[in-house]
Motif scaffolding. Structure first.
Motif, PDB file in Angstrom:
ATOM      1  N   ASP A  91     -37.309  21.145  -5.854  1.00  0.00           N
ATOM      2  CA  ASP A  91     -36.212  20.815  -4.704  1.00  0.00           C
ATOM      3  C   ASP A  91     -36.074  22.431  -3.780  1.00  0.00           C
ATOM      4  O   ASP A  91     -36.512  23.438  -4.993  1.00  0.00           O
ATOM      5  CB  ASP A  91     -34.995  21.671  -6.407  1.00  0.00           C
ATOM      6  CG  ASP A  91     -33.301  21.085  -5.287  1.00  0.00           C
ATOM      7  OD1 ASP A  91     -33.292  22.121  -4.716  1.00  0.00           O
ATOM      8  OD2 ASP A  91     -32.861  20.046  -5.590  1.00  0.00           O
ATOM      9  N   LEU A 144     -31.065  18.964 -10.653  1.00  0.00           N
ATOM     10  CA  LEU A 144     -31.628  20.279 -10.998  1.00  0.00           C
ATOM     11  C   LEU A 144     -31.260  20.833 -12.165  1.00  0.00           C
ATOM     12  O   LEU A 144     -30.444  20.792 -12.862  1.00  0.00           O
ATOM     13  CB  LEU A 144     -30.739  21.162  -9.948  1.00  0.00           C
ATOM     14  CG  LEU A 144     -31.333  22.304  -9.387  1.00  0.00           C
ATOM     15  CD1 LEU A 144     -32.300  22.344  -8.773  1.00  0.00           C
ATOM     16  CD2 LEU A 144     -30.400  23.422  -8.526  1.00  0.00           C
ATOM     17  N   GLY A 171     -33.739  18.075  -2.591  1.00  0.00           N
ATOM     18  CA  GLY A 171     -34.402  17.752  -3.981  1.00  0.00           C
ATOM     19  C   GLY A 171     -35.431  16.406  -4.337  1.00  0.00           C
ATOM     20  O   GLY A 171     -35.002  15.480  -3.935  1.00  0.00           O
ATOM     21  N   TRP A 172     -36.500  16.851  -3.180  1.00  0.00           N
ATOM     22  CA  TRP A 172     -37.793  15.918  -3.317  1.00  0.00           C
ATOM     23  C   TRP A 172     -38.649  16.576  -3.682  1.00  0.00           C
ATOM     24  O   TRP A 172     -39.151  17.396  -3.384  1.00  0.00           O
ATOM     25  CB  TRP A 172     -37.583  15.049  -2.519  1.00  0.00           C
ATOM     26  CG  TRP A 172     -38.105  13.749  -2.103  1.00  0.00           C
ATOM     27  CD1 TRP A 172     -37.951  12.328  -2.985  1.00  0.00           C
ATOM     28  CD2 TRP A 172     -39.643  13.711  -1.278  1.00  0.00           C
ATOM     29  NE1 TRP A 172     -39.129  11.853  -2.644  1.00  0.00           N
ATOM     30  CE2 TRP A 172     -39.977  12.580  -1.313  1.00  0.00           C
ATOM     31  CE3 TRP A 172     -39.775  14.674  -0.175  1.00  0.00           C
ATOM     32  CZ2 TRP A 172     -41.347  12.034  -0.822  1.00  0.00           C
ATOM     33  CZ3 TRP A 172     -41.149  14.055   0.316  1.00  0.00           C
ATOM     34  CH2 TRP A 172     -41.073  12.615  -0.256  1.00  0.00           C
ATOM     35  N   ALA A 230     -35.330  18.949 -11.931  1.00  0.00           N
ATOM     36  CA  ALA A 230     -35.859  19.756 -10.859  1.00  0.00           C
ATOM     37  C   ALA A 230     -35.832  21.217 -10.957  1.00  0.00           C
ATOM     38  O   ALA A 230     -34.829  21.697 -11.630  1.00  0.00           O
ATOM     39  CB  ALA A 230     -35.433  19.034  -9.535  1.00  0.00           C
ATOM     40  N   ALA A 255     -36.897  12.603  -7.181  1.00  0.00           N
ATOM     41  CA  ALA A 255     -36.047  13.430  -7.063  1.00  0.00           C
ATOM     42  C   ALA A 255     -34.566  13.227  -7.955  1.00  0.00           C
ATOM     43  O   ALA A 255     -34.673  12.531  -8.618  1.00  0.00           O
ATOM     44  CB  ALA A 255     -35.285  12.520  -5.945  1.00  0.00           C
ATOM     45  N   TRP A 276     -29.314  25.289   2.800  1.00  0.00           N
ATOM     46  CA  TRP A 276     -29.028  23.853   2.476  1.00  0.00           C
ATOM     47  C   TRP A 276     -27.715  23.163   3.291  1.00  0.00           C
ATOM     48  O   TRP A 276     -27.695  23.707   4.934  1.00  0.00           O
ATOM     49  CB  TRP A 276     -28.411  24.112   0.968  1.00  0.00           C
ATOM     50  CG  TRP A 276     -26.847  25.134   1.255  1.00  0.00           C
ATOM     51  CD1 TRP A 276     -26.967  26.432   0.875  1.00  0.00           C
ATOM     52  CD2 TRP A 276     -25.496  24.615   0.973  1.00  0.00           C
ATOM     53  NE1 TRP A 276     -25.769  26.553   1.017  1.00  0.00           N
ATOM     54  CE2 TRP A 276     -25.134  25.527   0.905  1.00  0.00           C
ATOM     55  CE3 TRP A 276     -24.968  23.441   1.011  1.00  0.00           C
ATOM     56  CZ2 TRP A 276     -23.448  25.790   0.720  1.00  0.00           C
ATOM     57  CZ3 TRP A 276     -23.215  23.488   0.514  1.00  0.00           C
ATOM     58  CH2 TRP A 276     -22.723  24.045   0.736  1.00  0.00           C
ATOM     59  N   ASN A 293     -36.389  25.184  -8.647  1.00  0.00           N
ATOM     60  CA  ASN A 293     -36.661  25.980  -7.128  1.00  0.00           C
ATOM     61  C   ASN A 293     -37.422  26.943  -6.764  1.00  0.00           C
ATOM     62  O   ASN A 293     -37.765  27.367  -5.921  1.00  0.00           O
ATOM     63  CB  ASN A 293     -35.029  25.681  -6.578  1.00  0.00           C
ATOM     64  CG  ASN A 293     -34.769  26.638  -7.500  1.00  0.00           C
ATOM     65  OD1 ASN A 293     -34.537  27.532  -7.554  1.00  0.00           O
ATOM     66  ND2 ASN A 293     -33.034  26.389  -7.167  1.00  0.00           N
TER      67      ASN A 293
END
Length: 391
Positions: free
Chosen positions: A213, A243, A218-219, A190, A240, A295, A192
């Motif tokens: 993410d 990262l 994270g999905w 993943a 999912a 977060w 971001n």
């Protein structure tokens, strides 16, 4: 036919049934052929970690249990702690064999055709690269892995299966300039933020597929199409993944955020913390997209009278934090809130949740992303509607 071979074929048939059931439709013939020709167990190392507590399972100690794990429609942890010895008994997954139904779903959404060149980010066990190489040919697939030991194991497993795509040990965030342009890029870790290097290395009309993410959750899987020096597309409501190592923050609440000298403000909220940080992936995806840089983490039994679970919130720059306390009762209507720093994070969460409800509780499939060489933004229903609360 030997019994082990019979058991492997039976396990494969069971996996195909399970994947078909999860997808809700028949697996396309080309991927059924690939799954049969590139058996998953050949790519699962002898030592794996299973269960919620990541208990080690060695093939020599439990061959039947190992084979069952290799052919379950579930992810298999294949490395912990980036290959280092656990410190103080702390074990955390750092590489895995992805859930087979998600692998197939991503390969379908990648929409590859004969003659295409594919770059895979995150070789892992090599199984996904093997499926692509079987479908397209060795010379059409390049896979990148940042961990040298994992890359070597993937190359070995591929060769053992008669497959020889290019396996590169490098940082996948930089893509692979020597192989450009690519028709497809698929990431099995993943991100971001989509690396601009990937955009630069794609052929016009190409498709980029990556798990997503945001700091809150994270999905989700992002599918972008590249045109005229920009990429744009929609999120898909599945996936999912771990990262990408270069995108990890490594922040810890008590090590990096909360200090003894902090004196937080106290208040009360009626918004259940598990409404925004519970089992509703759509709510979490939307709230995380709206907040952008917040977060959360749970602390069970925080050694505070009357508190069963504390939900912590923090900014990615560790400048502000909040905590919401739950007493463990199902009928609790009011929750104590603690907030510190220049931002009132729980108020931002409440606003984000209100925004989500006002917009009809959109799922991930109503969100998309646009990226150019210098900018990228998440939007709702169209690029003209960016969702980030703060700028």
């Amino acid at each position: 036919m030997t019994r082990p071979r019979h058991e492997e074929q039976a396990a494969l048939r069971g996996l195909l049934r399970s994947v078909t059931g999860e997808l809700g439709h028949e697996i396309p013939d080309e991927w059924v052929e690939a799954l049969a020709a590139v058996p998953r167990h050949r790519f699962v190392p002898d030592l794996i970690w299973v269960g919620e507590d990541n208990e080690p399972l060695n093939r020599a100690d439990d061959p039947a249990g190992w084979l069952s794990a290799a052919y379950a429609n579930a992810p298999v942890v294949t490395q912990v702690n980036d290959g280092a010895e656990p410190v103080d008994g702390e074990v955390w997954p750092s590489s895995s064999a992805s859930m087979p139904s998600v692998v197939v779903r991503m390969l379908q959404d990648l929409d590859v055709h004969e003659g295409m060149k594919v770059l895979e980010i995150g070789s892992g066990t090599g199984w996904n690269a093997g499926l692509l190489a079987h479908r397209l040919g060795d010379t059409r697939v390049t896979t990148i892995e940042v961990d040298a030991q994992v890359a070597t194991a993937a190359r070995t497993a591929l060769a053992r299966s008669g497959l020889h795509p290019e396996v590169v040990c490098a940082d996948g965030g930089a893509g692979w300039p020597p192989g450009r342009p690519f028709d497809r890029i698929i990431s099995t870790c993943a991100v971001n933020r989509v690396p601009t290097a990937w955009l630069d290395q794609m052929r016009p009309g190409g498709v980029l597929l990556t798990p997503w993410d945001n700091p809150w959750i994270g999905w989700g899987t992002l599918r972008l199409t590249v045109r005229d020096g920009r990429a744009e597309g929609w999120f898909l409501p599945y996936g999912a993944f771990m990262l990408m190592r270069g995108h990890r923050s490594g922040l810890r609440i008590f090590r990096d955020v909360v200090r003894d000298e902090h004196v937080p403000d106290e208040s009360v909220t009626e918004l259940d913390p598990w409404t925004v940080a519970g089992q509703d992936d759509d709510a979490q995806f939307a709230i995380g997209s709206r907040l952008g840089d917040v977060w959360h983490a749970r602390q069970h039994d925080p050694d505070v009278d009357g508190v069963a679970v504390r939900l912590w919130l923090a900014t990615t720059d560790a400048s502000s934090w909040a905590a919401v306390d739950w007493d463990g009762s199902e009928d609790t209507k009011r929750f104590t809130v603690w907030q510190y720093g220049p931002r009132r994070l729980w108020e931002e969460v409440k606003e984000a949740h209100r925004w989500w409800e006002e917009h009809g509780r959109p799922g991930a499939e109503r969100f998309g992303l646009t990226m150019t060489a210098g900018r990228q933004w998440v939007w709702l229903d169209g690029p003209a509607n960016p969702v980030v609360l703060r700028r």
